[in-house]
Design an enzyme around this catalytic site. Sequence first.
Site, PDB file in Angstrom:
ATOM      1  CE1 TYR A   1     150.831  77.694  49.372  1.00 27.07           C
ATOM      2  CE2 TYR A   1     148.862  78.306  48.169  1.00 27.07           C
ATOM      3  CZ  TYR A   1     150.068  78.647  48.736  1.00 27.07           C
ATOM      4  OH  TYR A   1     150.500  79.940  48.665  1.00 27.07           O
TER       5      TYR A   1
ATOM      6  CG  ASN B   1     154.680  76.355  51.723  1.00 27.16           C
ATOM      7  OD1 ASN B   1     155.248  77.262  51.110  1.00 27.16           O
ATOM      8  ND2 ASN B   1     153.690  76.580  52.564  1.00 27.16           N
ATOM      9  CD  GLU B   2     156.081  79.900  54.853  1.00 33.22           C
ATOM     10  OE1 GLU B   2     155.753  79.852  56.042  1.00 33.22           O
ATOM     11  OE2 GLU B   2     155.804  80.863  54.104  1.00 33.22           O
TER      12      GLU B   2
ATOM     13  CG  ASP C   1     161.847  86.822  52.952  1.00 38.16           C
ATOM     14  OD1 ASP C   1     163.014  86.644  53.370  1.00 38.16           O
ATOM     15  OD2 ASP C   1     161.456  87.898  52.454  1.00 38.16           O
TER      16      ASP C   1
ATOM     17  CD  GLU D   1     152.510  81.789  50.584  1.00 39.89           C
ATOM     18  OE1 GLU D   1     152.774  82.558  51.539  1.00 39.89           O
ATOM     19  OE2 GLU D   1     152.060  80.650  50.733  1.00 39.89           O
TER      20      GLU D   1
ATOM     21  CE1 TYR E   1     148.345  81.963  50.881  1.00 38.98           C
ATOM     22  CE2 TYR E   1     147.750  83.859  52.201  1.00 38.98           C
ATOM     23  CZ  TYR E   1     147.742  82.509  51.992  1.00 38.98           C
ATOM     24  OH  TYR E   1     147.132  81.686  52.900  1.00 38.98           O
TER      25      TYR E   1
END
Length: 461
Positions: A84, A156-157, A199, A264, A296
Amino acid sequence: MLMQSALVALGATLAAAVPTLVAKDNYFVNPKTGNRFQIVGVAYQPGGSSGYDATAPDPLSQKDICLRDAAILQVLGVNAIRVYNLNPDQNHDECATIFNSAGMYMILDVNSPLVGEALTSDKPWESYYASYLNRTFAVVEAFKNYPNTLAFFSGNEVINDIGTGATVPPYARAVTRDLKNYVAKHSERPIPVGYSAADVRDVLFDTFNYFQCAEDGKADDPSRADIFALNSYSWCGDSSFKTSGYDKLVEGFKDSSVPVFYSEYGCNTPSPRIFSEVASIYGPEMTDVFSGGVVYEYTQEANNYGLVNISSDGSIILRSDYFALQGQYAKLDFTKVQGAKPPTATAPKPPTCTSKLITTKGFNNNFTIPALPPELRRSSRRPVSNPDGSVLKGLEVKVLAADEINSPGTNKADGVASPTNGNSTTTAPDGKPKNAGARPVAIVLPALAMGAFAFLAGFAI
Ligand SMILES: *[C@@H]1O[C@H](CO)[C@@H](O)[C@H](O)[C@H]1NC(C)=O
Ligand SMILES: *[C@@H]1O[C@H](CO)[C@@H](O)[C@H](O)[C@H]1NC(C)=O
Ligand SMILES: *[C@@H]1O[C@H](CO)[C@@H](O)[C@H](O)[C@H]1NC(C)=O
Ligand SMILES: *[C@@H]1O[C@H](CO)[C@@H](O)[C@H](O)[C@H]1NC(C)=O
């Protein structure tokens, strides 16, 4: 013991390397075999994202630690790690080689939790600027030459609810475009760039369509994501394809025009985990649509998702989750899992970016994305003058369309002198045309400006 044998193995097979993969239509393909590739991955960020610090070694900068962990992951059976937070100024040659030699690809995020090193969910327009993008390009620069670099995540997110879905998408797509342009210009091979989504079902498929759509449906749209991934925790404990809602994911992604995978997975309630989702992810229910996933995570951190526990002296205890995952992998025939040919049928085309594509009220449906910040377009921070002393305005590197080659007369700056006589076309402050006679136009930059130019030539796209 593990480390000793890894060192020996590494010495014996230093030349070994994974084949460089390609993203083709909606699949990853191994060009050596022509087969599809399924990601069998583990998230690798010892210390967690909160432990990232620009002054400390990053996860891929310490040979001994990479050797230790690559050996453990190799025994587990994984073929990819996701990392990451990386520091582009550190040296990653040894760790990249170790993971490569161990048969593992690297999926890399270009951001960090430090201020100015990621697009923010809140007021994204305040975080989209040149020095941030410079960081993301530096990560690409640092990893583009390793054959086992599989993909980059632009974010990411960053989108995680309708509120952020209203504001973030154009900026997140702009970062994706800037990275893709950087790769296209500076990398010797195409490396896919995509987004890792939360998600959150309310916004998941709008997010997906926002990234995978293309202007006029053209697959080579430079801002379209090459891959799409999601962090999904909907399969918990002894669940099933239907109960977990995995069936809805397969349904929602079945016409994807890009590879889709879990960036993940591995819900930890109940704990310890049994990883029964593995059979589904690599089984017939999912592999036509998904390209595997990333568990993850490798190390046990405060949030309790670890496969291993690292003590302060660096020794490792494998946790029961490690063995549970290994046991689930062992039930599958990976020769078969990795042996599928891409279908011969025509691949799905990307949908055209139009407001109709977005189904949730409040989610951004405007596909006009912000331009690259001007600092990364300007060729020099110093004034550039005509022989008559008049200063050129609007001098910047213009971002050309894909496949477009610069040619005379197509890209102009205001006030540039006539090429034949060196006379400026702009007027002097007194309102009269200023002329300096016919002299060749020579732009001599002072050394400092040359340095700035070299910097920008390296990073501007
Ligand atoms: C750009 O990134 C490089 C590599 O991390 C760094 O050394 C440099 O200071 C950055 N420059 C700017 C202007 O942010
Ligand atoms: C895991 O490591 C931490 C220190 O990082 C330690 O406090 C804890 O007791 C360890 N747990 C196990 C099960 O070894
Ligand atoms: C779309 O966004 C652009 C850039 O922010 C803006 O100029 C334009 O007005 C927006 N279009 C619509 C229909 O809202
Ligand atoms: C350029 O400037 C010179 C000097 O003022 C003038 O004699 C000449 O006519 C100009 N040429 C053009 C093409 O404007």
